[in-house]
Scaffold this motif. Structure first.
Motif, PDB file in Angstrom:
ATOM      1  N   GLN A  38     -45.012  18.661 -11.966  1.00  0.00           N
ATOM      2  CA  GLN A  38     -46.363  19.236 -11.907  1.00  0.00           C
ATOM      3  C   GLN A  38     -46.341  20.762 -11.830  1.00  0.00           C
ATOM      4  O   GLN A  38     -47.400  21.382 -11.738  1.00  0.00           O
ATOM      5  CB  GLN A  38     -47.113  18.668 -10.697  1.00  0.00           C
ATOM      6  N   GLN A  39     -45.173  21.353 -11.887  1.00  0.00           N
ATOM      7  CA  GLN A  39     -45.010  22.806 -11.825  1.00  0.00           C
ATOM      8  C   GLN A  39     -45.633  23.427 -10.569  1.00  0.00           C
ATOM      9  O   GLN A  39     -46.292  24.473 -10.634  1.00  0.00           O
ATOM     10  CB  GLN A  39     -45.564  23.479 -13.092  1.00  0.00           C
ATOM     11  N   ASN A  40     -45.450  22.760  -9.443  1.00  0.00           N
ATOM     12  CA  ASN A  40     -45.922  23.330  -8.184  1.00  0.00           C
ATOM     13  C   ASN A  40     -44.815  23.334  -7.121  1.00  0.00           C
ATOM     14  O   ASN A  40     -45.087  23.309  -5.928  1.00  0.00           O
ATOM     15  CB  ASN A  40     -47.171  22.598  -7.673  1.00  0.00           C
ATOM     16  N   SER A  41     -43.559  23.374  -7.588  1.00  0.00           N
ATOM     17  CA  SER A  41     -42.426  23.329  -6.648  1.00  0.00           C
ATOM     18  C   SER A  41     -42.176  24.667  -5.961  1.00  0.00           C
ATOM     19  O   SER A  41     -41.691  24.713  -4.841  1.00  0.00           O
ATOM     20  CB  SER A  41     -41.148  22.920  -7.389  1.00  0.00           C
TER      21      SER A  41
ATOM     22  N   THR B 191     -48.269  22.817  -3.243  1.00  0.00           N
ATOM     23  CA  THR B 191     -49.544  23.456  -2.901  1.00  0.00           C
ATOM     24  C   THR B 191     -49.975  24.541  -3.882  1.00  0.00           C
ATOM     25  O   THR B 191     -51.138  24.941  -3.873  1.00  0.00           O
ATOM     26  CB  THR B 191     -49.473  24.101  -1.498  1.00  0.00           C
ATOM     27  N   HIS B 192     -49.046  25.016  -4.727  1.00  0.00           N
ATOM     28  CA  HIS B 192     -49.375  26.161  -5.578  1.00  0.00           C
ATOM     29  C   HIS B 192     -48.822  25.945  -6.983  1.00  0.00           C
ATOM     30  O   HIS B 192     -47.610  25.790  -7.167  1.00  0.00           O
ATOM     31  CB  HIS B 192     -48.781  27.442  -4.976  1.00  0.00           C
ATOM     32  N   PHE B 193     -49.719  25.928  -7.980  1.00  0.00           N
ATOM     33  CA  PHE B 193     -49.310  25.764  -9.373  1.00  0.00           C
ATOM     34  C   PHE B 193     -48.869  27.105  -9.941  1.00  0.00           C
ATOM     35  O   PHE B 193     -49.560  28.111  -9.785  1.00  0.00           O
ATOM     36  CB  PHE B 193     -50.476  25.207 -10.201  1.00  0.00           C
ATOM     37  N   LYS B 194     -47.731  27.109 -10.622  1.00  0.00           N
ATOM     38  CA  LYS B 194     -47.270  28.310 -11.316  1.00  0.00           C
ATOM     39  C   LYS B 194     -46.485  27.882 -12.552  1.00  0.00           C
ATOM     40  O   LYS B 194     -45.464  27.220 -12.455  1.00  0.00           O
ATOM     41  CB  LYS B 194     -46.387  29.170 -10.408  1.00  0.00           C
TER      42      LYS B 194
ATOM     43  N   ALA C  12     -52.718  20.731  -6.951  1.00  0.00           N
ATOM     44  CA  ALA C  12     -52.653  22.184  -7.116  1.00  0.00           C
ATOM     45  C   ALA C  12     -53.315  22.673  -8.401  1.00  0.00           C
ATOM     46  O   ALA C  12     -53.677  23.845  -8.507  1.00  0.00           O
ATOM     47  CB  ALA C  12     -51.195  22.637  -7.081  1.00  0.00           C
ATOM     48  N   ASN C  13     -53.454  21.791  -9.395  1.00  0.00           N
ATOM     49  CA  ASN C  13     -54.118  22.139 -10.644  1.00  0.00           C
ATOM     50  C   ASN C  13     -54.753  20.885 -11.220  1.00  0.00           C
ATOM     51  O   ASN C  13     -54.053  19.998 -11.715  1.00  0.00           O
ATOM     52  CB  ASN C  13     -53.129  22.741 -11.651  1.00  0.00           C
ATOM     53  N   LYS C  14     -56.071  20.804 -11.152  1.00  0.00           N
ATOM     54  CA  LYS C  14     -56.797  19.599 -11.564  1.00  0.00           C
ATOM     55  C   LYS C  14     -56.763  19.365 -13.067  1.00  0.00           C
ATOM     56  O   LYS C  14     -57.232  18.335 -13.545  1.00  0.00           O
ATOM     57  CB  LYS C  14     -58.253  19.682 -11.090  1.00  0.00           C
ATOM     58  N   ASN C  15     -56.250  20.324 -13.822  1.00  0.00           N
ATOM     59  CA  ASN C  15     -56.143  20.159 -15.270  1.00  0.00           C
ATOM     60  C   ASN C  15     -54.694  20.058 -15.730  1.00  0.00           C
ATOM     61  O   ASN C  15     -54.374  20.385 -16.872  1.00  0.00           O
ATOM     62  CB  ASN C  15     -56.836  21.318 -15.997  1.00  0.00           C
ATOM     63  N   TYR C  16     -53.811  19.576 -14.826  1.00  0.00           N
ATOM     64  CA  TYR C  16     -52.400  19.480 -15.192  1.00  0.00           C
ATOM     65  C   TYR C  16     -51.784  18.241 -14.572  1.00  0.00           C
ATOM     66  O   TYR C  16     -51.988  17.962 -13.382  1.00  0.00           O
ATOM     67  CB  TYR C  16     -51.645  20.726 -14.725  1.00  0.00           C
ATOM     68  N   GLY C  17     -51.043  17.477 -15.393  1.00  0.00           N
ATOM     69  CA  GLY C  17     -50.333  16.294 -14.918  1.00  0.00           C
ATOM     70  C   GLY C  17     -48.843  16.539 -14.923  1.00  0.00           C
ATOM     71  O   GLY C  17     -48.366  17.571 -14.457  1.00  0.00           O
ATOM     72  N   TYR C  18     -48.085  15.588 -15.495  1.00  0.00           N
ATOM     73  CA  TYR C  18     -46.639  15.762 -15.604  1.00  0.00           C
ATOM     74  C   TYR C  18     -46.328  16.489 -16.916  1.00  0.00           C
ATOM     75  O   TYR C  18     -45.924  15.909 -17.910  1.00  0.00           O
ATOM     76  CB  TYR C  18     -45.924  14.409 -15.594  1.00  0.00           C
ATOM     77  N   MET C  19     -46.584  17.798 -16.912  1.00  0.00           N
ATOM     78  CA  MET C  19     -46.325  18.650 -18.070  1.00  0.00           C
ATOM     79  C   MET C  19     -47.181  18.274 -19.281  1.00  0.00           C
ATOM     80  O   MET C  19     -46.784  18.480 -20.427  1.00  0.00           O
ATOM     81  CB  MET C  19     -44.835  18.678 -18.413  1.00  0.00           C
TER      82      MET C  19
END
Length: 385
Positions: A164-167, A202-205, A314-321
């Motif tokens: 989810q790119q929030n690591s 907790t934080h999408f990047k 952390a990002n409601k418009n993002y899943g598993y890439m």
């Protein structure tokens, strides 16, 4: 003994359902895609095709130049993997399985940049299916026990966080630093290096170094090159051509059980990534449109695909890439909320629209024009009703 007929009836009904699915759902043979006129679905896609052709990505066709220009703000950024001069706008629109519109050279192999991420996450789904990974909530350090996930922060990171790119993984890989990838426009190198770490989840990047950490971690789990896994488990069964390639960097070779293997990249940010033609991208999207089923083979579990398309906190418009359109404030207004799509630098997109049974691939479309492109598609669909 009354239970026997009911069980037999259930099994017989299930077989009939599977047979009916196979008979009524068209799947293209390798090397071909059956065409139908858009008018057979009361559609007129003339404006859609014209818009795609007339709004070409404005960056250089020499993608080495385009990459260096596009990421010139990043300190120490350089080309580490192969690049390729791109072609012009190209695309395909699939409706109910049939090809109803196309433009450009759909057989040309081009870089696809971050569309690669959706292929990468698919290999993670395969690892989950094969129980190589117990759960997306499993800490990665349990399976990748070198120093990649050492420390108080990195040791908390799970597979789900990477997908989810929030690591907020912290470190360096292949001579690139996490903090140097898409840094803030404010501050300096000292500020970026000393940044405060966010709790995983907790934080999408959007960060290619961390995506490459996922690819490296999956290589450690499979003990085989990811392109080989993708080819055998997905691309060959869906009839993809033999022309696609998946590259890493010149310095991303590792020793796995005494053999040298390349850890591939999740995009073309520094070169590398997936090089693929439009038709193979459409096949990949069509597999996901059909919930992982291709003819009589369930290549990916439908439950896993549904999980992959679930929005992260952390990002409601993002899943598993995969990008989604499901937040309260969706990216595309007046467009179906069940759409999901893969997106890459330079205007590369695979769009899956389950409501309308459609897959749209468009390449080298100016990225800022994507929503307008989809609005034109949506107008055509509304006019057909």
């Amino acid at each position: 003994m009354n239970w026997k007929p009911s069980i037999f009836t259930f099994i017989f009904s299930l077989l009939l359902f599977q047979q009916a699915f196979t008979q009524t759902t068209y799947f293209p043979e390798k090397g071909e895609w059956q065409e139908k006129k858009d008018s057979e679905y009361n559609l007129d896609l003339t404006q859609v095709v014209e818009f795609a052709e007339n709004n070409e990505y404005t960056g250089a066709k020499d993608l080495r130049q385009a990459i260096l220009k596009g990421f010139e703000h990043e300190p120490y950024h350089e080309i580490l993997g192969p690049t390729k001069r791109r072609g012009g706008p190209t695309g395909m629109i699939i409706k109910n399985g049939y090809l109803i519109a196309k433009w450009g050279d759909t057989k040309r192999v081009d870089m696809t940049f971050s569309v690669t991420k959706s292929f990468l996450s698919t290999t993670a789904l395969i690892a989950l299916e094969e129980n190589l990974i117990e759960s997306v909530n499993q800490p990665v350090k349990e399976l990748v026990w070198d120093d990649t996930f050492e420390g108080k922060h990195n040791s908390k990171i799970t597979w789900k966080h990477l997908l989810q790119q929030n690591s907020d993984w912290s470190g360096s890989l292949w001579d690139t630093y996490d903090w140097a990838d898409r840094p803030s426009r404010d501050g300096s190198i000292d500020d970026w290096r000393a940044r405060k770490l966010n709790e995983p989840g907790t934080h999408f990047k959007y960060n290619d170094v961390r995506v490459n950490v996922l690819a490296y971690s999956l290589l450690q789990v499979f003990r085989e090159p990811l392109p080989k896994i993708l080819k055998e488990e997905i691309m060959d069964p869906i009839g993809a051509s033999p022309t696609w390639r998946w590259f890493g960097y010149d310095n991303s070779w590792v020793d796995i059980d005494g053999l040298k293997m390349q850890s591939v990249s999740g995009g073309g940010h520094s070169g590398g990534g997936l090089f693929i033609n439009t038709e193979d991208m459409a096949r990949f999207g069509y597999l996901f449109l059909n919930d992982g089923k291709w003819r009589d083979q369930q290549l990916l579990q439908a439950e896993l695909i549904n999980e992959a398309m679930t929005a992260s906190e952390a990002n409601k418009n993002y899943g598993y890439m995969w990008w989604l359109n499901r937040a309260e404030e969706p990216q595309w207004k007046n467009i179906n909320r069940d759409i999901f799509y893969a997106a890459g630098f330079g205007g590369n997109f695979i769009i899956v629209d389950k409501t309308n049974d459609m897959v749209i691939v468009t390449r080298w479309l100016e990225p800022s024009k994507l929503e307008e492109f989809m609005q034109i598609v949506n107008k055509s669909l509304n006019d057909a009703k």
